[in-house]
Design a protein around this motif. Structure first.
Motif, PDB file in Angstrom:
ATOM      1  N   ASN A   5      21.529   7.849   9.311  1.00 53.40           N
ATOM      2  CA  ASN A   5      22.598   7.187   8.573  1.00 53.40           C
ATOM      3  C   ASN A   5      23.588   6.615   9.586  1.00 53.40           C
ATOM      4  O   ASN A   5      24.516   7.293  10.029  1.00 53.40           O
ATOM      5  N   TRP A   6      23.373   5.345   9.963  1.00 53.07           N
ATOM      6  CA  TRP A   6      24.212   4.757  11.004  1.00 53.07           C
ATOM      7  C   TRP A   6      25.637   4.509  10.519  1.00 53.07           C
ATOM      8  O   TRP A   6      26.577   4.520  11.329  1.00 53.07           O
ATOM      9  N   GLU A   7      25.808   4.322   9.248  1.00 52.21           N
ATOM     10  CA  GLU A   7      27.168   4.166   8.725  1.00 52.21           C
ATOM     11  C   GLU A   7      27.969   5.444   8.944  1.00 52.21           C
ATOM     12  O   GLU A   7      29.138   5.409   9.336  1.00 52.21           O
ATOM     13  N   ASN A   8      27.318   6.571   8.706  1.00 56.30           N
ATOM     14  CA  ASN A   8      27.961   7.861   8.945  1.00 56.30           C
ATOM     15  C   ASN A   8      28.252   8.063  10.431  1.00 56.30           C
ATOM     16  O   ASN A   8      29.324   8.556  10.817  1.00 56.30           O
ATOM     17  N   ARG A   9      27.296   7.668  11.269  1.00 54.88           N
ATOM     18  CA  ARG A   9      27.474   7.810  12.716  1.00 54.88           C
ATOM     19  C   ARG A   9      28.651   6.958  13.201  1.00 54.88           C
ATOM     20  O   ARG A   9      29.444   7.402  14.037  1.00 54.88           O
ATOM     21  N   GLY A  11      31.177   6.135  11.515  1.00 54.15           N
ATOM     22  CA  GLY A  11      32.394   6.808  11.059  1.00 54.15           C
ATOM     23  C   GLY A  11      32.840   7.874  12.048  1.00 54.15           C
ATOM     24  O   GLY A  11      34.040   8.057  12.299  1.00 54.15           O
ATOM     25  N   LYS A  12      31.869   8.566  12.636  1.00 55.56           N
ATOM     26  CA  LYS A  12      32.197   9.579  13.648  1.00 55.56           C
ATOM     27  C   LYS A  12      32.789   8.936  14.899  1.00 55.56           C
ATOM     28  O   LYS A  12      33.713   9.476  15.515  1.00 55.56           O
ATOM     29  N   LEU A  13      32.254   7.763  15.263  1.00 58.23           N
ATOM     30  CA  LEU A  13      32.811   7.050  16.411  1.00 58.23           C
ATOM     31  C   LEU A  13      34.246   6.631  16.144  1.00 58.23           C
ATOM     32  O   LEU A  13      35.111   6.745  17.033  1.00 58.23           O
ATOM     33  N   GLU A  14      34.521   6.178  14.947  1.00 58.23           N
ATOM     34  CA  GLU A  14      35.891   5.799  14.592  1.00 58.23           C
ATOM     35  C   GLU A  14      36.838   6.992  14.708  1.00 58.23           C
ATOM     36  O   GLU A  14      37.981   6.853  15.157  1.00 58.23           O
ATOM     37  N   GLU A  15      36.359   8.173  14.328  1.00 51.95           N
ATOM     38  CA  GLU A  15      37.175   9.383  14.459  1.00 51.95           C
ATOM     39  C   GLU A  15      37.461   9.708  15.919  1.00 51.95           C
ATOM     40  O   GLU A  15      38.584  10.099  16.279  1.00 51.95           O
ATOM     41  N   ILE A  16      36.446   9.543  16.767  1.00 52.52           N
ATOM     42  CA  ILE A  16      36.629   9.808  18.197  1.00 52.52           C
ATOM     43  C   ILE A  16      37.635   8.828  18.792  1.00 52.52           C
ATOM     44  O   ILE A  16      38.534   9.209  19.557  1.00 52.52           O
ATOM     45  N   VAL A  17      37.482   7.550  18.445  1.00 51.86           N
ATOM     46  CA  VAL A  17      38.399   6.527  18.933  1.00 51.86           C
ATOM     47  C   VAL A  17      39.833   6.854  18.532  1.00 51.86           C
ATOM     48  O   VAL A  17      40.763   6.804  19.355  1.00 51.86           O
ATOM     49  N   LYS A  18      40.018   7.197  17.284  1.00 52.52           N
ATOM     50  CA  LYS A  18      41.354   7.535  16.798  1.00 52.52           C
ATOM     51  C   LYS A  18      41.922   8.739  17.536  1.00 52.52           C
ATOM     52  O   LYS A  18      43.098   8.754  17.947  1.00 52.52           O
ATOM     53  N   MET A 148      13.286  12.766  26.320  1.00 50.38           N
ATOM     54  CA  MET A 148      13.782  14.097  26.657  1.00 50.38           C
ATOM     55  C   MET A 148      14.608  14.699  25.524  1.00 50.38           C
ATOM     56  O   MET A 148      14.628  15.905  25.318  1.00 50.38           O
ATOM     57  N   TYR A 149      15.321  13.836  24.797  1.00 49.14           N
ATOM     58  CA  TYR A 149      16.113  14.263  23.646  1.00 49.14           C
ATOM     59  C   TYR A 149      15.690  13.432  22.447  1.00 49.14           C
ATOM     60  O   TYR A 149      15.055  12.399  22.583  1.00 49.14           O
ATOM     61  N   ASN A 150      16.104  13.870  21.273  1.00 55.55           N
ATOM     62  CA  ASN A 150      15.895  13.030  20.105  1.00 55.55           C
ATOM     63  C   ASN A 150      17.251  12.633  19.516  1.00 55.55           C
ATOM     64  O   ASN A 150      18.297  13.059  19.999  1.00 55.55           O
ATOM     65  N   ALA A 151      17.203  11.829  18.483  1.00 58.82           N
ATOM     66  CA  ALA A 151      18.425  11.238  17.946  1.00 58.82           C
ATOM     67  C   ALA A 151      19.371  12.274  17.342  1.00 58.82           C
ATOM     68  O   ALA A 151      20.565  12.024  17.201  1.00 58.82           O
ATOM     69  N   ILE A 210      30.811  10.213  26.217  1.00 59.93           N
ATOM     70  CA  ILE A 210      29.965   9.957  25.046  1.00 59.93           C
ATOM     71  C   ILE A 210      29.083   8.724  25.286  1.00 59.93           C
ATOM     72  O   ILE A 210      29.400   7.873  26.117  1.00 59.93           O
ATOM     73  N   TYR A 211      27.981   8.658  24.545  1.00 61.11           N
ATOM     74  CA  TYR A 211      27.073   7.513  24.601  1.00 61.11           C
ATOM     75  C   TYR A 211      27.153   6.755  23.278  1.00 61.11           C
ATOM     76  O   TYR A 211      26.989   7.339  22.202  1.00 61.11           O
ATOM     77  N   LEU A 212      27.375   5.446  23.371  1.00 60.35           N
ATOM     78  CA  LEU A 212      27.533   4.645  22.158  1.00 60.35           C
ATOM     79  C   LEU A 212      26.269   4.603  21.313  1.00 60.35           C
ATOM     80  O   LEU A 212      26.338   4.431  20.092  1.00 60.35           O
ATOM     81  N   ASP A 213      25.098   4.753  21.944  1.00 55.99           N
ATOM     82  CA  ASP A 213      23.874   4.657  21.148  1.00 55.99           C
ATOM     83  C   ASP A 213      23.655   5.858  20.242  1.00 55.99           C
ATOM     84  O   ASP A 213      22.737   5.859  19.426  1.00 55.99           O
ATOM     85  N   ASN A 214      24.509   6.879  20.383  1.00 62.26           N
ATOM     86  CA  ASN A 214      24.489   7.972  19.402  1.00 62.26           C
ATOM     87  C   ASN A 214      25.171   7.566  18.095  1.00 62.26           C
ATOM     88  O   ASN A 214      24.966   8.211  17.061  1.00 62.26           O
ATOM     89  N   TYR A 215      26.003   6.537  18.159  1.00 59.30           N
ATOM     90  CA  TYR A 215      26.849   6.193  17.019  1.00 59.30           C
ATOM     91  C   TYR A 215      26.550   4.825  16.423  1.00 59.30           C
ATOM     92  O   TYR A 215      27.026   4.512  15.337  1.00 59.30           O
TER      93      TYR A 215
END
Length: 237
Positions: A5-9, A11-18, A148-151, A210-215
């Motif tokens: 759910n990239w929309e949810n992800r 949203g998490k980035l917006e929280e971090i930015v804030k 090495m990791y998954n999403a 943080i890595y942007l491709d997580n969000y």
């Protein structure tokens, strides 16, 4: 992954930015984060996204490995001009670059050790110097390229990953203690930029990478087209 759910992800980035904007304001710091940049397509997109979409004021940080192309230097200048961001660049001397490249070619078969050591160390040192607790990277290559990791892991930057992968398991002190390094004329001064801040310093700052491709769904082609159109990124003819 189609089930993310990239929309949810986002949203998490917006929280971090804030959160980190508020931290910067509380500390009286004009910089919201550090972005490690080379002038390439990813660093253009990272900076475009954080300044244009999220209204952040990042401090851009580069490590110059001394092996540059004309178009690469042009794109780095372009990134600074288009973003309007302040920029710090550490320049390794050509003699140091040659010594380290020759040593690493013999030792590990890889002339790029100082590239990775520099870009994975200097931004952290700058974050400590300027008291900026957030570093924003583009993609986590060890997830996309090597599996090495998954999403779901939502990996963040760690000193362990830097040491074991980006720096091929070799710290500056390992090189200095190797008698072979003297044959290449490598000195402590050559290796000074690659010493990582202490754990105590990192903990005191509560530094996070943080890595942007997580969000965001990471799409190299779409993002490159975006920064060509928006910020005049130049591609090789």
């Amino acid at each position: 992954r189609k089930d993310i759910n990239w929309e949810n992800r986002e949203g998490k980035l917006e929280e971090i930015v804030k959160q980190y904007k508020e931290i910067a304001r509380e500390q009286g710091n004009s910089y919201d984060c550090v972005i490690p940049v080379s002038g390439g397509k990813d660093s253009h997109f990272q900076t475009w996204l954080l300044t244009e979409r999220y209204d952040m004021n990042p401090l851009l940080v580069s490590y110059n490995h001394s092996y540059n192309t004309r178009i690469g230097l042009r794109n780095l200048r372009n990134l600074i001009d288009k973003s309007g961001c302040n920029h710090i660049r550490f320049n390794t001397s050509k003699s140091t670059a040659r010594k380290l490249s020759k040593y690493q070619l013999y030792k590990t078969g890889d002339v790029t050790w100082h590239y990775h050591a520099g870009i994975m160390t200097f931004p952290i040192r700058v974050a400590v110097m300027y008291n900026i607790p957030l570093i924003v990277w583009g993609e986590s290559g060890y997830r996309y390229k090597f599996g090495m990791y998954n999403a779901e892991d939502m990996v963040e930057f760690t000193e362990k990953e830097r040491h074991e992968h980006d720096m091929r398991g070799l710290q500056p002190e390992d090189i200095l203690s190797d008698s072979m390094s003297a044959e290449f004329g490598i000195t402590e001064s050559d290796l000074e930029p690659f010493y990582y801040p202490s754990n105590d310093v990192i903990d005191d700052l509560d530094l996070r990478g943080i890595y942007l491709d997580n969000y965001r769904k990471w799409d190299h082609i779409k993002q490159t087209k975006k920064i060509i159109d928006e910020w005049d990124f130049a591609t090789h003819p």
